[in-house]
Design an enzyme around this catalytic site. Structure first.
Site, PDB file in Angstrom:
ATOM      1  N   LYS A   5     -31.513  67.695  23.695  1.00  0.00           N
ATOM      2  CA  LYS A   5     -31.063  66.822  24.789  1.00  0.00           C
ATOM      3  C   LYS A   5     -32.056  65.675  24.903  1.00  0.00           C
ATOM      4  O   LYS A   5     -33.198  65.851  25.337  1.00  0.00           O
ATOM      5  CB  LYS A   5     -31.005  67.542  26.132  1.00  0.00           C
ATOM      6  N   GLU A  45     -45.044  70.553  26.604  1.00  0.00           N
ATOM      7  CA  GLU A  45     -45.985  69.441  26.394  1.00  0.00           C
ATOM      8  C   GLU A  45     -45.837  68.530  27.596  1.00  0.00           C
ATOM      9  O   GLU A  45     -44.876  67.760  27.685  1.00  0.00           O
ATOM     10  CB  GLU A  45     -45.604  68.668  25.124  1.00  0.00           C
ATOM     11  N   CYS A  78     -48.773  60.069  27.053  1.00  0.00           N
ATOM     12  CA  CYS A  78     -49.387  61.219  27.723  1.00  0.00           C
ATOM     13  C   CYS A  78     -50.852  61.403  27.366  1.00  0.00           C
ATOM     14  O   CYS A  78     -51.617  61.908  28.162  1.00  0.00           O
ATOM     15  CB  CYS A  78     -48.622  62.485  27.367  1.00  0.00           C
ATOM     16  N   GLU A  85     -51.332  61.042  37.279  1.00  0.00           N
ATOM     17  CA  GLU A  85     -50.936  60.275  36.103  1.00  0.00           C
ATOM     18  C   GLU A  85     -50.333  58.935  36.553  1.00  0.00           C
ATOM     19  O   GLU A  85     -49.409  58.920  37.369  1.00  0.00           O
ATOM     20  CB  GLU A  85     -49.897  61.089  35.314  1.00  0.00           C
TER      21      GLU A  85
END
Ligand code: NAD
Length: 479
Positions: free
Chosen positions: A175, A250, A284, A383
């Site tokens: 997906k 992850e 990331c 983040e």
């Protein structure tokens, strides 16, 4: 002239299949409508999973080298279409052309690299306590993998999941992110031409709350391989808990970069600036916070401020030579702008940037550097995912290490020093999945990309990443 708007179809059991509902996909640099993609229903998801289940045993019975040959063929097809594929990525994700081409070619190399493991998937023979017994440890596929992708390296991440899954004998349902699905359908168009058995690779697009939720809640799935945010990772774990499904996660990062007084400052400035502007800071593993030692703090802030201020940005397809594109969407832009504003209110000072860049259209934020940051500020803990670099001054390496480790995230970290014992001390003390010494944060395919704490479970790449897609089966044979 407006481009043609493509309506994409899911790929289920070796055929392209229409869906009932659709989602619009737009270019983040200018708002142009690019495509309509299926908003797959739970029934669509179920059909794809059943196809993957049916195909799995026959696929696993093929010799691994035969499975791998499909990956090599696909890699060649991808290389032959690299420029066109890169344009698709740039249009929907806002990635600059050069980086989009790197992503496409790296993806082809990755398929070849994982195919190369076919003859090196190893079990074990273990010494027994009994005189006539043999203990064999077989390495077997898990079964059906659900691969759920984010939008920031959307093309590469298809390969990072499907290549190790397929070479070890699993089948997969992918997906893509609803923000960047077009490149996945173009990948699939190439894959459809290589004669892969039906059901081995399937694609269902759609929103996370509907399609993603249906995929991860299904008992047919043996492993969910997910890359994305911590919040979605938690939701996926909750779904997976119902059927004790394996998860490989992850997730996000907040990578610290430590710059010591004896660092090569040219190198540190260049590498950390690169880390903040690559993919518009939406990576990331790239440096999200700097701890700089007092002796070079002023010089470092001045130089990285100038370097960031010189960054060119705009619409990647209209201006192929720019260094940075837009952020992915309005929500991403609002989030970055609000975080910088709150950092200012909390006492951080702007060295450069700060604020939405008004280019008339698109989600552009100015390359930004902040000094005077403190470890309890949101900007040093959450983040950012944008071209913003917060800097905090430290007195010594141990202070920097303590602050670096005091984080919810544990993906990557970096250290800049000319002293080997400082470098080794940092590597021993940093509680992260990866540490880069005197170089930019970018992993190699033969390494192991994995995070600790909320940055994830399991990992990808190399031998260890390959074996994430296998289970062991021990046989005791007395003869
Ligand atoms: P996201 O979590 O919003 O979405 C990722 C995918 O999950 C999308 O396909 C989305 O549709 C799907 N999804 C959303 N809700 C779901 C649900 N309830 N069930 C199942 N699927 C669902 O993340 P994003 O915004 O696409 O990506 C950015 C994030 O990804 C950042 O936090 C970044 O750090 C992280 N990331 C991590 C790595 C890594 O290797 N650790 C790599 C790239 C990106």
């Amino acid at each position: 002239m407006a481009n043609e708007v493509t309506t994409y179809q899911n790929y289920i059991n070796g055929s392209f299949v229409s869906a009932q509902e659709h989602i619009d996909v737009r270019n983040p640099a200018n708002g142009e409508l690019l495509s309509r993609i299926p908003e797959s229903s739970p029934d669509d998801v179920e059909r794809a999973l059943h196809a993957a289940r049916e195909a799995q045993k026959p696929w696993a019975r093929l010799p691994a080298v035969e499975r791998a040959a499909f990956l090599n063929t696909l890699a060649d097809r991808i290389r032959s279409q690299a420029s066109a594929l890169a344009r698709v990525i740039s249009a929907e994700q806002g990635k600059i052309s050069g980086l989009a081409e790197v992503e496409v070619n790296f993806t082809a190399d990755y398929l070849d690299y994982m195919a190369g493991w076919a003859r090196r998937i190893e079990g074990e023979i273990i010494e027994s306590d009994r005189p006539r017994e043999n203990i064999f440890l077989f390495r077997k596929p898990l079964g059906v993998v659900a691969g759920i992708l984010p939008w920031n390296f959307p093309f590469f991440l298809i390969a990072r999941k499907m290549a190790p899954a397929l070479v070890t004998g699993n089948t997969i349902v992918i997906k893509p992110s609803e923000e960047t699905p077009n490149n996945c359908f173009e990948f699939t168009r190439l894959l459809d031409q290589i004669g892969l058995p039906a059901g081995v690779f399937n694609v269902v697009s759609g929103s996370g709350a509907s399609t993603g939720n249906a995929l991860t809640a299904s008992p047919i799935v043996d492993m969910v391989s997910f890359t994305g945010s911590v919040e979605t990772g938690s939701a996926i774990m909750r779904n997976a808990a119902d059927h004790i499904t394996k998860v490989n996660l992850e997730l996000g990062g907040k990578a610290p970069a430590i710059v010591l007084d004896d660092a090569d400052l040219d190198l540190a400035v260049q590498a950390i600036r690169g880390s903040r502007i690559i993919n518009t800071g939406q990576v990331c593993n790239c440096a999200e916070r700097v701890y700089v030692q007092r002796g070079v703090a002023e010089q470092f802030a001045d130089r990285i401020g100038q370097a960031m201020a010189s960054t060119t940005y705009g619409d990647p397809l209209a201006q192929p030579d720019i260094e940075m594109g837009p952020l992915i969407n309005q929500a991403g832009l609002d989030k970055v702008a609000a975080m910088v504003e709150r950092a200012n209110q909390a006492g951080a000072q702007l060295v450069t940037g700060g604020g939405v860049a008004d280019l008339g259209q698109g989600f552009h934020y100015k390359p930004t550097v902040l000094t005077g940051c403190q470890s309890d500020m949101e900007i040093m803990r959450k983040e950012i995912f944008g071209p913003v670099l917060p800097i905090q001054i430290v007195d010594d390496l141990d202070e920097a290490l303590a602050m670096a480790n005091d984080s919810d995230y544990g993906l990557t970290s970096s250290v800049y020093t000319r002293d080997l014992s400082s470098a080794m001390h940092a590597c021993r003390e940093l509680d992260f999945g990866e540490t880069y010494v005197n170089r930019e944060n970018f992993e190699a395919m033969q390494g192991f990309h994995a995070g600790t704490r909320k940055s994830g479970i399991g990992g990808a790449d190399g031998k260890h990443g390959l074996y994430e897609y296998t289970r062991t089966h021990v046989v005791y044979l007395e003869i």
